[in-house]
Design a protein around this motif. Structure first.
Motif, short mmCIF file in Angstrom:
data_model
loop_
_atom_site.label_atom_id
_atom_site.label_comp_id
_atom_site.label_asym_id
_atom_site.label_seq_id
_atom_site.Cartn_x
_atom_site.Cartn_y
_atom_site.Cartn_z
N GLN A 33 0.84 -1.20 0.00
CA GLN A 33 0.00 0.00 0.00
C GLN A 33 0.87 1.25 0.00
OE1 GLN A 33 -2.21 -0.83 3.61
NE2 GLN A 33 -3.87 -1.78 2.44
N TRP A 34 0.34 2.30 -0.58
CA TRP A 34 0.97 3.61 -0.55
C TRP A 34 0.03 4.60 0.13
CZ3 TRP A 34 5.89 4.95 -1.96
CH2 TRP A 34 6.61 4.02 -2.71
N TYR A 35 0.61 5.38 1.04
CA TYR A 35 -0.12 6.41 1.76
C TYR A 35 0.55 7.76 1.54
CZ TYR A 35 -2.19 2.62 4.61
OH TYR A 35 -2.85 1.51 5.05
N ARG A 36 -0.25 8.83 1.66
CA ARG A 36 0.31 10.17 1.71
C ARG A 36 -0.12 10.82 3.03
NH1 ARG A 36 -1.10 13.49 -3.12
NH2 ARG A 36 -3.06 13.98 -2.07
N GLN A 37 0.84 11.47 3.66
CA GLN A 37 0.57 12.12 4.94
C GLN A 37 0.98 13.58 4.86
OE1 GLN A 37 2.74 10.52 8.28
NE2 GLN A 37 1.30 11.33 9.78
N GLU A 38 0.06 14.44 5.23
CA GLU A 38 0.35 15.87 5.27
C GLU A 38 0.55 16.29 6.73
OE1 GLU A 38 -2.18 18.27 2.81
OE2 GLU A 38 -2.57 16.59 1.46
N THR A 51 -1.24 -7.90 -7.02
CA THR A 51 -0.68 -8.90 -7.93
C THR A 51 0.71 -8.48 -8.39
OG1 THR A 51 -2.91 -9.33 -8.72
CG2 THR A 51 -1.10 -10.19 -10.05
N GLY A 52 1.66 -9.44 -8.43
CA GLY A 52 2.99 -9.14 -8.92
C GLY A 52 2.93 -8.56 -10.33
N GLY A 53 3.63 -7.44 -10.54
CA GLY A 53 3.62 -6.79 -11.84
C GLY A 53 2.47 -5.82 -12.05
N GLU A 54 1.59 -5.75 -11.09
CA GLU A 54 0.40 -4.89 -11.23
C GLU A 54 0.78 -3.42 -11.32
OE1 GLU A 54 -2.34 -5.40 -8.02
OE2 GLU A 54 -3.86 -4.07 -8.89
N VAL A 55 0.09 -2.71 -12.17
CA VAL A 55 0.25 -1.26 -12.32
C VAL A 55 -1.10 -0.60 -12.10
CG1 VAL A 55 0.88 0.64 -13.86
CG2 VAL A 55 2.16 -1.51 -13.95
N LYS A 56 -1.12 0.40 -11.24
CA LYS A 56 -2.35 1.16 -11.01
C LYS A 56 -2.06 2.64 -11.20
CE LYS A 56 -5.29 -1.64 -8.03
NZ LYS A 56 -6.00 -1.73 -6.74
N LEU A 58 -3.52 6.61 -10.65
CA LEU A 58 -4.42 7.50 -9.94
C LEU A 58 -4.08 8.90 -10.40
CD1 LEU A 58 -6.55 7.59 -7.60
CD2 LEU A 58 -4.65 7.97 -6.05
N LYS A 59 -4.78 9.34 -11.45
CA LYS A 59 -4.51 10.64 -12.08
C LYS A 59 -3.05 10.70 -12.52
CE LYS A 59 -8.20 13.03 -9.64
NZ LYS A 59 -8.59 14.16 -8.76
N ARG A 60 -2.22 11.54 -11.94
CA ARG A 60 -0.82 11.68 -12.36
C ARG A 60 0.11 10.74 -11.60
NH1 ARG A 60 0.86 15.55 -10.28
NH2 ARG A 60 -0.95 16.23 -9.06
N LEU A 61 -0.45 9.89 -10.74
CA LEU A 61 0.35 8.96 -9.95
C LEU A 61 0.24 7.56 -10.54
CD1 LEU A 61 -0.08 11.44 -8.04
CD2 LEU A 61 -0.14 9.82 -6.15
N THR A 62 1.39 6.90 -10.74
CA THR A 62 1.42 5.54 -11.25
C THR A 62 2.14 4.67 -10.23
OG1 THR A 62 1.46 6.30 -13.54
CG2 THR A 62 2.14 4.02 -13.12
N PHE A 63 1.48 3.61 -9.81
CA PHE A 63 2.02 2.69 -8.81
C PHE A 63 2.30 1.35 -9.49
CE2 PHE A 63 0.76 5.40 -5.28
CZ PHE A 63 -0.29 6.11 -5.82
N GLN A 64 3.44 0.76 -9.15
CA GLN A 64 3.76 -0.55 -9.70
C GLN A 64 4.23 -1.48 -8.60
OE1 GLN A 64 6.26 -0.50 -13.15
NE2 GLN A 64 6.02 -2.68 -13.52
N PHE A 65 3.77 -2.70 -8.63
CA PHE A 65 4.19 -3.75 -7.70
C PHE A 65 5.16 -4.64 -8.44
CE2 PHE A 65 4.32 -5.80 -3.93
CZ PHE A 65 3.33 -6.69 -3.55
N GLY A 66 6.30 -4.94 -7.84
CA GLY A 66 7.29 -5.77 -8.51
C GLY A 66 6.78 -7.18 -8.78
N ASP A 67 7.36 -7.81 -9.79
CA ASP A 67 6.92 -9.15 -10.17
C ASP A 67 6.99 -10.13 -9.01
OD1 ASP A 67 8.36 -8.97 -13.54
OD2 ASP A 67 6.44 -8.26 -12.73
N ALA A 68 8.03 -10.00 -8.18
CA ALA A 68 8.22 -10.91 -7.06
C ALA A 68 7.50 -10.45 -5.79
CB ALA A 68 9.72 -11.07 -6.77
N ARG A 69 6.78 -9.39 -5.87
CA ARG A 69 6.00 -8.81 -4.75
C ARG A 69 6.90 -8.45 -3.57
NH1 ARG A 69 2.75 -13.27 -4.92
NH2 ARG A 69 2.48 -13.30 -2.67
N LYS A 70 8.13 -7.98 -3.90
CA LYS A 70 9.04 -7.54 -2.85
C LYS A 70 9.29 -6.03 -2.91
CE LYS A 70 11.79 -11.79 -2.65
NZ LYS A 70 13.19 -12.33 -2.75
N ASP A 71 8.89 -5.40 -4.01
CA ASP A 71 9.21 -4.00 -4.16
C ASP A 71 8.10 -3.29 -4.92
OD1 ASP A 71 11.04 -5.71 -6.24
OD2 ASP A 71 10.04 -4.01 -7.21
#
Lengths: 111, 115
Positions: A33-38, A51-56, A58-71
């Motif tokens: 998970q990614w959070y933002r804190q102000e 899911t490993g390799g998943e890309v999501k 959110l407007k100008r933000l792009t999140f990627q999960f590594g294939d091995a689900r470690k990064d």
């Protein structure tokens, strides 16, 4: 002990620039998970990747999960001053019984 | 989602005293947690507040130092006892709502300074 390393820890950029924040571990996570804190507020969940390799996106933000689900990585395109804040990644394991947070990346976007 | 409020929002306390932090949620939740956020360190789980039973503490945290109450499904308190300057931190309450994706919602935090 599961550790999540985030880099960079501090980032100061001009409005309109692109940036990438990284979250790395030697452990495998069920989800990340990614959070933002102000300042003066609690962390707010931005996204969960499962899911490993998943890309999501959110407007100008792009999140990627590594294939091995470690990064994971968070890429912000054309950063705006409203993106300023502390970005935290958190790895979830053990059927949602254990959440490990990274130390955070403090982002400042200068107008 | 869940809306969480915490009281107080900040406090300055003298060493040796105790402070009780309140957490109120706008809906009934099963899972409620207390975290500590210190400068330069990652968010650290103190304990899980269990309704109707003793809290479950993480390694390094003990009930005598951080007693927790959870009288119902919408409210919890965390007490920081016999405070020292090392307890200066932001204390955050969080909840997990239903569903399979383990989404955590956090309160605004209590900023504690111990002098």
């Amino acid at each position: 002990t599961q550790l999540l390393e985030q880099s960079p820890q501090f980032l100061s950029i001009q409005e309109g620039e692109n940036l990438t924040v990284y979250c790395n571990s030697s452990s495998v996570f069920s989800s990340l998970q990614w959070y933002r804190q102000e300042p003066g507020e609690g962390p707010v969940l931005l996204v969960t990747v499962v899911t490993g390799g998943e890309v999501k996106k959110l407007k100008r933000l792009t999140f990627q999960f590594g294939d091995a689900r470690k990064d994971s990585s968070l890429h912000i395109t054309a950063a705006q001053p409203g993106d300023t804040g502390l970005y935290l990644c958190a790895g979830v394991t053990g059927g949602y019984q254990k959440v490990t947070f990274g130390i955070g990346t403090k982002l400042q976007v200068i107008p | 989602s869940a809306v969480i409020s915490q009281k107080p929002s900040r406090d300055i306390c003298q060493r040796g005293t105790s402070l009780t932090i309140q957490c109120q949620v706008d809906s009934q939740v099963t899972m409620m947690f207390w975290y500590r956020q210190q400068p330069g360190q990652s968010l650290t789980l103190i304990a899980t507040a269990n309704q109707g039973s003793e809290a479950t503490y993480e390694s390094g945290f003990v009930i005598d130092k951080f007693p927790i109450s959870r009288p119902n499904l919408t409210f919890s308190t965390l007490t920081v006892s016999n405070m020292s300057p090392e307890d200066s931190s932001i204390y955050l309450c969080s909840v997990v709502t239903g569903g399979g994706s383990y989404e955590q919602y956090f309160g605004p935090g209590t900023r504690l300074t111990v002098t």
